[in-house]
Design an enzyme around this catalytic site. Structure first.
Site, PDB file in Angstrom:
ATOM      1  N   TRP A 118      -6.764  -4.538   2.592  1.00 57.67           N
ATOM      2  CA  TRP A 118      -5.974  -5.682   3.067  1.00 57.67           C
ATOM      3  C   TRP A 118      -6.752  -7.002   3.006  1.00 57.67           C
ATOM      4  CZ3 TRP A 118      -1.063  -4.863   3.031  1.00 57.67           C
ATOM      5  CH2 TRP A 118      -0.544  -3.601   3.333  1.00 57.67           C
TER       6      TRP A 118
ATOM      7  N   THR B  26       4.575  -2.402   3.440  1.00 57.71           N
ATOM      8  CA  THR B  26       4.910  -3.619   2.693  1.00 57.71           C
ATOM      9  C   THR B  26       3.715  -4.563   2.658  1.00 57.71           C
ATOM     10  OG1 THR B  26       5.655  -4.928   4.592  1.00 57.71           O
ATOM     11  CG2 THR B  26       7.320  -3.544   3.512  1.00 57.71           C
TER      12      THR B  26
ATOM     13  N   ARG C  17       0.854  -1.188   0.000  1.00 58.33           N
ATOM     14  CA  ARG C  17       0.000   0.000   0.000  1.00 58.33           C
ATOM     15  C   ARG C  17       0.891   1.240   0.000  1.00 58.33           C
ATOM     16  NH1 ARG C  17      -3.442   2.284   5.081  1.00 58.33           N
ATOM     17  NH2 ARG C  17      -4.580   3.949   4.013  1.00 58.33           N
TER      18      ARG C  17
ATOM     19  N   ASP D  26       0.278  10.206   3.935  1.00 57.49           N
ATOM     20  CA  ASP D  26      -0.178  10.202   5.325  1.00 57.49           C
ATOM     21  C   ASP D  26      -0.337  11.632   5.837  1.00 57.49           C
ATOM     22  OD1 ASP D  26      -1.028   8.814   7.532  1.00 57.49           O
ATOM     23  OD2 ASP D  26       0.941   8.699   8.453  1.00 57.49           O
TER      24      ASP D  26
END
Length: 452
Positions: A419, A66, A53, A57
């Site tokens: 995820w 990772t 990803r 931020d």
């Protein structure tokens, strides 16, 4: 848990200068960096075909997480692939700046503090089983994590009212709590927010946010590998001496300022112990634990490096680790530079060298120059890193995600992933939920890919 899922999230510092003067604000630089990402991903928060990803931020810090890895060397490789992916964005952004008549050099730093005293993190993730008392994990890990900087710190020249001080850790000055559910507001050592990104009935995700970002591959290996071994021992019921710290936050700073490892920190019961003593206890247990099994060459190297690092601190001779442990590599560099030019640690040129160590641009960053001269030890190689820029780990859920993303992009199909979800944004809104991070083969995902 013999086989564990690991992941590292790294926030990068960013600046743009022109003849040494700041040229653009971090916000503007970040926009240029991510323009290429936004053009194909329609967002500054994307998953890539290697399962990772990449996103912008809080505070305009590019962040790379990772893919799920189940092997330490694999994790080191994918962490380094993140540097190369961001370097590609940097080169592209500089080209765009030049085309628009805005001269300037963009710098991306894999460090944890900027000149204004802001801090950004390197977060480690470890899958742990839901069984057992999580509070015990935190209790045993906390003294270990506070003292781990002795063997895994990135090193920092800290400017204080009394002058420059060489410290073990960059992050130590910016940690404000031991265990908490927040990451930015309070900056704890262990984050307890329960987001497993997996089957919540079976797993938890341990989120450690105290570590430094590392440039040296062996340091990353030791940083994550040592936690993995301590977690294994906790899971197997190994008993540790009670090193509960009276004030973990004071202790982490005191330890960072002491390269001898001998400074006594207060324990909860009124006793005192040094960072060396505490690390020696965990290390001795880890040696027993490893010798009772059939350790891989990676684990054998990890244990050897951990022991050598503790010996180097105890003997105050860092030459046995100054090609493998970041703070020792940087310490050697800084001391040679100082003696050559007769400088104090407060000299701005020393601060510049400290920062340049973390510059990820190959051919310019000091760490890369040391690596090219063979002055730092490798765990992986450039070919493996290049491969990992596009290919996911083949043994975890990341393979399913990466293969789906690559296939959907090739087919020109609109999709959404995170995820655990893989979703085709078509009329049927077909979605596959992948709750097992260890699973790299799934017929449902194969069917979804074949339907593209």
């Amino acid at each position: 848990m013999q086989r564990r899922i690991f992941g590292i999230e790294t926030e990068f510092g960013v600046t743009c200068t022109f003849h040494g003067q700041r040229r653009l604000s971090p916000d503007e630089v970040a926009r240029y960096l991510f323009r290429r990402v936004v053009s194909w991903g329609r967002s500054s928060n994307v998953f890539l075909s290697n399962g990772s990803r990449l996103y912008l931020d809080v505070g305009s810090h590019p962040e790379y997480a990772t893919a799920e890895c189940d092997d330490l060397a694999q994790l080191v490789t994918h962490d380094k692939a993140g540097e190369r992916i961001l370097e590609d964005l940097l080169i592209d952004a500089e080209r765009r700046l030049a085309e628009e008549g805005i001269g300037g050099d963009i710098f991306l730093f894999k460090n944890n503090t900027d000149s204004a005293g802001n801090s950004y993190g390197c977060h480690e993730n470890y899958l742990v089983t839901r069984a057992g008392e999580f509070s015990r994990v935190a209790d045993v890990l906390l003294p270990f994590l506070v003292t781990r900087q002795l063997v895994c710190g990135a090193g920092k020249v800290l400017q204080t009212p009394r002058g420059g001080v060489y410290c073990l850790s960059q992050r130590a000055e910016h940690i404000w709590e031991g265990v908490s559910s927040a990451t930015t507001r309070s900056r704890p050592i262990i984050n307890t927010r329960d987001e497993p990104h997996a089957d919540a009935e079976r797993y938890r995700r341990l989120h450690v946010i105290v570590g430094d970002s590392n440039m040296a591959e062996p340091t990353t290996l030791l940083k994550v590998g040592s936690v993995h071994l301590v977690l294994q021992m906790i899971e197997e019921g190994v008993q540790f001496r009670d090193f509960t710290l009276d004030n973990p936050i004071r202790a982490i700073r005191e330890i960072s300022h002491d390269l001898t490892g001998r400074r006594q920190v207060r324990l909860a019961g009124g006793r005192e112990a040094s960072a060396l003593e505490i690390q020696r206890e965990y290390y001795a247990r880890a040696v027993q634990h490893v010798e009772s099994g059939d350790p891989s060459p990676t684990t054998q190297y990890l244990i050897d490096l951990w022991g050598r690092a503790l010996d180097a601190v105890e003997q105050q001779d860092f030459s046995s680790i100054d090609t493998e442990i970041d703070w020792a590599i940087k310490h050697r560099l800084v001391e040679r530079y100082r003696s050559k030019h007769n400088l104090t640690l407060s000299d701005p040129r020393v601060a510049q060298l400290d920062l340049a160590y973390h510059d990820i641009r190959r051919g310019r960053g000091v760490f890369d120059l040391l690596q090219r001269k063979g002055m730092v030890r490798r765990i992986t190689d450039d070919g493996e890193i290049e491969l990992a820029k596009d290919s996911p780990p083949q043994t975890t859920r990341a393979k399913l995600r990466g293969d789906f993303i690559a296939a959907a992009q090739e087919a020109g199909r609109d999709f959404t992933v995170d995820w655990v979800h893989l979703k085709l944004n078509d009329q049927a809104q077909r979605t596959v939920l992948c709750k097992d991070p260890f699973r790299s083969v799934d017929e449902r995902v194969e069917r979804l890919i074949n339907s593209l």
